[in-house]
Design a protein around this motif. Structure first.
Motif, mmCIF file in Angstrom:
data_model
loop_
_atom_site.group_PDB
_atom_site.id
_atom_site.type_symbol
_atom_site.label_atom_id
_atom_site.label_comp_id
_atom_site.label_asym_id
_atom_site.label_seq_id
_atom_site.Cartn_x
_atom_site.Cartn_y
_atom_site.Cartn_z
ATOM 1 N N THR A 10 6.858 -22.923 27.734
ATOM 2 C CA THR A 10 6.305 -23.063 28.491
ATOM 3 C C THR A 10 6.642 -24.402 28.878
ATOM 4 O O THR A 10 6.902 -25.254 27.954
ATOM 5 C CB THR A 10 5.397 -23.586 27.095
ATOM 6 N N SER A 12 5.548 -27.630 30.492
ATOM 7 C CA SER A 12 3.467 -28.134 31.451
ATOM 8 C C SER A 12 4.039 -29.587 31.469
ATOM 9 O O SER A 12 4.945 -30.313 31.545
ATOM 10 C CB SER A 12 3.279 -28.821 29.991
ATOM 11 N N GLU A 39 2.843 -13.869 38.537
ATOM 12 C CA GLU A 39 1.826 -14.343 37.602
ATOM 13 C C GLU A 39 0.299 -13.098 37.457
ATOM 14 O O GLU A 39 0.994 -12.119 37.267
ATOM 15 C CB GLU A 39 0.551 -14.578 39.496
ATOM 16 N N SER A 40 0.305 -13.739 37.018
ATOM 17 C CA SER A 40 -0.798 -12.833 35.578
ATOM 18 C C SER A 40 -1.596 -11.663 36.227
ATOM 19 O O SER A 40 -1.626 -11.860 37.869
ATOM 20 C CB SER A 40 -2.058 -13.007 35.065
ATOM 21 N N SER A 85 1.562 -22.440 38.800
ATOM 22 C CA SER A 85 1.457 -22.314 37.282
ATOM 23 C C SER A 85 1.512 -20.935 37.394
ATOM 24 O O SER A 85 0.759 -19.852 38.282
ATOM 25 C CB SER A 85 0.171 -22.158 37.206
ATOM 26 N N ARG A 107 7.069 -19.952 31.001
ATOM 27 C CA ARG A 107 5.970 -20.059 31.695
ATOM 28 C C ARG A 107 5.937 -22.065 31.972
ATOM 29 O O ARG A 107 5.902 -22.729 31.453
ATOM 30 C CB ARG A 107 5.007 -19.279 30.396
ATOM 31 N N GLN A 109 2.866 -24.060 33.387
ATOM 32 C CA GLN A 109 1.485 -25.229 33.595
ATOM 33 C C GLN A 109 1.465 -26.231 34.455
ATOM 34 O O GLN A 109 2.213 -26.820 33.579
ATOM 35 C CB GLN A 109 1.081 -24.894 32.426
ATOM 36 N N PHE A 111 -0.676 -28.702 35.498
ATOM 37 C CA PHE A 111 -2.513 -29.861 35.228
ATOM 38 C C PHE A 111 -2.975 -30.992 36.281
ATOM 39 O O PHE A 111 -1.463 -31.392 36.500
ATOM 40 C CB PHE A 111 -2.291 -30.089 33.369
#
Lengths: 112, 114
Positions: A10, A12, A39-40, A85, A107, A109, A111
Protein backbone atom coordinates in the motif's frame (compact mmCIF):
# COMPACT_ATOMS: atom_id res chain seq x y z
CA UNK A 1 4.66 6.23 3.05
CA UNK A 2 4.81 2.69 1.65
CA UNK A 3 4.00 -0.48 3.50
CA UNK A 4 3.67 -4.12 2.63
CA UNK A 5 0.49 -5.80 3.79
CA UNK A 6 -0.22 -9.50 3.87
CA UNK A 7 -0.50 -9.67 0.10
CA UNK A 8 -0.89 -6.15 -1.28
CA UNK A 9 1.62 -3.33 -0.79
CA UNK A 10 0.00 0.00 0.00
CA UNK A 11 1.14 3.50 -0.90
CA UNK A 12 -0.46 6.38 0.98
CA UNK A 13 -0.08 9.89 -0.44
CA UNK A 14 -1.56 13.29 0.21
CA UNK A 15 -3.85 14.82 -2.37
CA UNK A 16 -1.83 16.97 -4.75
CA UNK A 17 1.43 15.10 -4.23
CA UNK A 18 3.08 12.97 -6.88
CA UNK A 19 2.86 9.17 -6.59
CA UNK A 20 5.37 6.61 -7.77
CA UNK A 21 4.35 2.98 -8.01
CA UNK A 22 7.01 0.39 -8.76
CA UNK A 23 6.92 -3.01 -10.38
CA UNK A 24 9.51 -5.69 -11.03
CA UNK A 25 8.84 -7.99 -13.95
CA UNK A 26 10.23 -11.45 -14.41
CA UNK A 27 10.54 -12.34 -18.09
CA UNK A 28 13.44 -10.76 -19.96
CA UNK A 29 11.67 -11.73 -23.21
CA UNK A 30 8.68 -9.50 -22.39
CA UNK A 31 8.45 -6.74 -24.97
CA UNK A 32 5.30 -4.88 -24.01
CA UNK A 33 4.12 -3.56 -20.66
CA UNK A 34 0.84 -2.12 -19.44
CA UNK A 35 -0.31 -0.37 -16.29
CA UNK A 36 -3.86 -1.07 -15.19
CA UNK A 37 -6.01 0.58 -12.52
CA UNK A 38 -8.59 -1.52 -10.72
CA UNK A 39 -11.28 -0.01 -8.53
CA UNK A 40 -13.22 -2.07 -6.06
CA UNK A 41 -15.72 -4.40 -7.74
CA UNK A 42 -14.58 -3.47 -11.25
CA UNK A 43 -12.39 -4.92 -13.96
CA UNK A 44 -8.88 -3.58 -14.67
CA UNK A 45 -8.84 -0.34 -16.63
CA UNK A 46 -6.02 0.56 -19.03
CA UNK A 47 -3.88 3.54 -17.99
CA UNK A 48 -0.76 3.57 -20.15
CA UNK A 49 1.51 1.18 -22.01
CA UNK A 50 5.12 1.08 -23.17
CA UNK A 51 7.06 -1.05 -25.61
CA UNK A 52 10.48 -2.46 -24.88
CA UNK A 53 12.16 -0.18 -27.43
CA UNK A 54 11.25 2.82 -25.25
CA UNK A 55 12.33 3.82 -21.76
CA UNK A 56 9.73 6.51 -21.06
CA UNK A 57 6.23 7.34 -22.14
CA UNK A 58 3.95 10.12 -20.96
CA UNK A 59 0.22 10.39 -20.83
CA UNK A 60 -2.15 12.78 -19.17
CA UNK A 61 -0.81 13.14 -15.59
CA UNK A 62 0.89 9.74 -15.86
CA UNK A 63 4.38 8.67 -16.91
CA UNK A 64 5.73 5.17 -17.26
CA UNK A 65 9.44 4.44 -17.00
CA UNK A 66 11.02 1.18 -18.15
CA UNK A 67 14.45 -0.05 -17.09
CA UNK A 68 15.15 -3.27 -18.97
CA UNK A 69 18.57 -3.72 -17.38
CA UNK A 70 17.05 -4.38 -13.97
CA UNK A 71 13.60 -5.43 -15.25
CA UNK A 72 11.84 -2.60 -13.49
CA UNK A 73 8.79 -0.57 -14.39
CA UNK A 74 7.38 2.46 -12.62
CA UNK A 75 4.22 4.52 -12.87
CA UNK A 76 4.31 8.16 -11.88
CA UNK A 77 1.06 9.99 -11.20
CA UNK A 78 1.29 13.77 -11.01
CA UNK A 79 -0.92 15.79 -8.66
CA UNK A 80 -2.62 12.72 -7.22
CA UNK A 81 -6.37 13.07 -6.74
CA UNK A 82 -8.87 11.15 -4.56
CA UNK A 83 -10.21 9.52 -7.73
CA UNK A 84 -6.80 7.92 -8.23
CA UNK A 85 -7.36 5.69 -5.19
CA UNK A 86 -7.38 2.13 -6.49
CA UNK A 87 -5.16 -0.91 -6.92
CA UNK A 88 -2.56 -0.55 -9.67
CA UNK A 89 -1.14 -3.51 -11.55
CA UNK A 90 1.67 -3.73 -14.04
CA UNK A 91 1.36 -6.41 -16.68
CA UNK A 92 4.03 -7.85 -18.95
CA UNK A 93 3.50 -9.47 -22.30
CA UNK A 94 5.60 -11.47 -24.67
CA UNK A 95 4.52 -12.02 -28.25
CA UNK A 96 4.89 -15.78 -28.20
CA UNK A 97 3.29 -17.32 -26.30
CA UNK A 98 0.61 -14.68 -26.05
CA UNK A 99 0.42 -14.22 -22.31
CA UNK A 100 -0.42 -11.06 -20.42
CA UNK A 101 0.85 -11.67 -16.89
CA UNK A 102 0.06 -9.38 -13.98
CA UNK A 103 2.38 -8.25 -11.21
CA UNK A 104 1.47 -8.26 -7.52
CA UNK A 105 -0.26 -4.89 -7.46
CA UNK A 106 -0.08 -1.83 -5.23
CA UNK A 107 -2.96 -0.18 -3.43
CA UNK A 108 -2.85 3.63 -3.72
CA UNK A 109 -4.64 5.53 -0.97
CA UNK A 110 -5.05 9.28 -1.35
CA UNK A 111 -5.86 11.28 1.75
CA UNK A 112 -6.85 14.97 1.94
CA UNK B 1 -17.73 0.52 -28.68
CA UNK B 2 -14.78 -0.43 -26.45
CA UNK B 3 -16.74 -2.64 -24.08
CA UNK B 4 -16.32 -6.17 -22.95
CA UNK B 5 -19.60 -7.35 -21.46
CA UNK B 6 -19.74 -10.15 -18.94
CA UNK B 7 -22.84 -11.89 -17.64
CA UNK B 8 -23.96 -12.54 -15.03
CA UNK B 9 -22.41 -9.97 -12.69
CA UNK B 10 -22.93 -12.23 -9.68
CA UNK B 11 -23.42 -16.00 -9.49
CA UNK B 12 -23.96 -18.31 -6.55
CA UNK B 13 -23.80 -22.02 -7.33
CA UNK B 14 -23.70 -25.28 -5.46
CA UNK B 15 -20.91 -27.79 -5.89
CA UNK B 16 -23.11 -30.08 -7.98
CA UNK B 17 -24.45 -27.34 -10.26
CA UNK B 18 -23.55 -26.64 -13.87
CA UNK B 19 -23.41 -23.00 -14.89
CA UNK B 20 -21.84 -20.86 -17.60
CA UNK B 21 -20.18 -17.47 -17.63
CA UNK B 22 -20.54 -15.40 -20.78
CA UNK B 23 -18.35 -12.73 -22.34
CA UNK B 24 -19.04 -10.64 -25.43
CA UNK B 25 -17.10 -8.00 -27.37
CA UNK B 26 -17.79 -6.24 -30.66
CA UNK B 27 -14.41 -4.61 -31.23
CA UNK B 28 -13.29 -7.20 -33.78
CA UNK B 29 -10.65 -8.48 -31.38
CA UNK B 30 -9.36 -11.93 -32.26
CA UNK B 31 -7.74 -12.78 -28.90
CA UNK B 32 -9.88 -13.42 -25.85
CA UNK B 33 -8.87 -14.38 -22.33
CA UNK B 34 -10.23 -15.75 -19.08
CA UNK B 35 -8.64 -14.68 -15.82
CA UNK B 36 -9.40 -15.65 -12.24
CA UNK B 37 -8.86 -13.11 -9.46
CA UNK B 38 -8.93 -13.81 -5.73
CA UNK B 39 -9.21 -11.00 -3.19
CA UNK B 40 -6.09 -8.83 -2.88
CA UNK B 41 -4.34 -10.81 -5.63
CA UNK B 42 -3.59 -10.02 -9.27
CA UNK B 43 -5.63 -11.55 -12.09
CA UNK B 44 -4.33 -15.03 -12.89
CA UNK B 45 -4.42 -16.20 -16.50
CA UNK B 46 -6.55 -19.28 -17.17
CA UNK B 47 -7.16 -19.56 -20.93
CA UNK B 48 -6.25 -17.76 -24.14
CA UNK B 49 -8.19 -18.02 -27.38
CA UNK B 50 -6.64 -16.78 -30.59
CA UNK B 51 -8.79 -16.70 -33.74
CA UNK B 52 -11.41 -18.81 -31.95
CA UNK B 53 -8.92 -21.56 -31.15
CA UNK B 54 -7.65 -22.40 -27.68
CA UNK B 55 -3.98 -21.45 -27.66
CA UNK B 56 -3.13 -21.49 -23.96
CA UNK B 57 -4.51 -23.50 -21.04
CA UNK B 58 -2.64 -22.63 -17.87
CA UNK B 59 -3.12 -26.09 -16.34
CA UNK B 60 -6.66 -25.24 -15.32
CA UNK B 61 -8.71 -28.09 -13.76
CA UNK B 62 -11.16 -29.73 -16.14
CA UNK B 63 -14.13 -28.56 -14.06
CA UNK B 64 -13.57 -25.29 -15.98
CA UNK B 65 -14.32 -25.69 -19.67
CA UNK B 66 -13.90 -22.75 -22.05
CA UNK B 67 -15.66 -22.33 -25.36
CA UNK B 68 -15.39 -19.76 -28.14
CA UNK B 69 -18.48 -20.16 -30.37
CA UNK B 70 -17.51 -17.22 -32.59
CA UNK B 71 -15.17 -14.26 -32.73
CA UNK B 72 -17.38 -12.13 -30.45
CA UNK B 73 -18.28 -14.62 -27.75
CA UNK B 74 -16.39 -16.48 -25.06
CA UNK B 75 -17.97 -18.83 -22.54
CA UNK B 76 -16.67 -20.53 -19.43
CA UNK B 77 -18.61 -23.64 -18.45
CA UNK B 78 -18.48 -24.59 -14.81
CA UNK B 79 -19.19 -28.01 -13.33
CA UNK B 80 -18.56 -29.59 -9.94
CA UNK B 81 -16.73 -26.56 -8.59
CA UNK B 82 -15.22 -26.32 -5.13
CA UNK B 83 -15.63 -23.50 -2.60
CA UNK B 84 -12.03 -22.44 -3.27
CA UNK B 85 -13.06 -21.65 -6.86
CA UNK B 86 -15.01 -18.68 -5.52
CA UNK B 87 -13.43 -15.60 -7.12
CA UNK B 88 -13.90 -12.79 -9.61
CA UNK B 89 -13.73 -14.17 -13.15
CA UNK B 90 -12.55 -11.65 -15.70
CA UNK B 91 -12.79 -11.78 -19.46
CA UNK B 92 -10.55 -9.70 -21.69
CA UNK B 93 -10.03 -9.15 -25.40
CA UNK B 94 -7.38 -7.55 -27.54
CA UNK B 95 -6.45 -6.97 -31.14
CA UNK B 96 -4.07 -9.42 -32.77
CA UNK B 97 -2.38 -7.07 -35.21
CA UNK B 98 1.32 -6.76 -35.90
CA UNK B 99 2.03 -5.26 -32.50
CA UNK B 100 0.73 -5.99 -29.06
CA UNK B 101 -1.97 -3.67 -27.80
CA UNK B 102 -3.76 -3.30 -24.52
CA UNK B 103 -6.30 -5.85 -23.38
CA UNK B 104 -9.78 -4.57 -22.59
CA UNK B 105 -11.39 -6.12 -19.53
CA UNK B 106 -14.98 -6.72 -18.59
CA UNK B 107 -16.32 -5.92 -15.13
CA UNK B 108 -16.14 -9.56 -14.14
CA UNK B 109 -18.47 -12.19 -12.72
CA UNK B 110 -18.33 -12.55 -8.94
CA UNK B 111 -18.68 -16.29 -8.39
CA UNK B 112 -19.50 -17.85 -5.04
CA UNK B 113 -19.47 -21.65 -4.70
CA UNK B 114 -21.43 -22.97 -1.73
Amino acid sequence: GESVGLHLPTLSVQEGDNSIINCAYSNSASDYFIWYKQESGKGPQFIIDIRSNMDKRQGQRVTVLLNKTVKHLSLQIAATQPGDSAVYFCAENSWSPDKLIFGTGTRLQVFP
Amino acid sequence: DTEVTQTPKHLVMGMTNKKSLKCEQHMGHRAMYWYKQKAKKPPELMFVYSYEKLSINESVPSRFSPECPNSSLLNLHLHALQPEDSALYLCASRDRGLQNTEAFFGQGTRLTVV
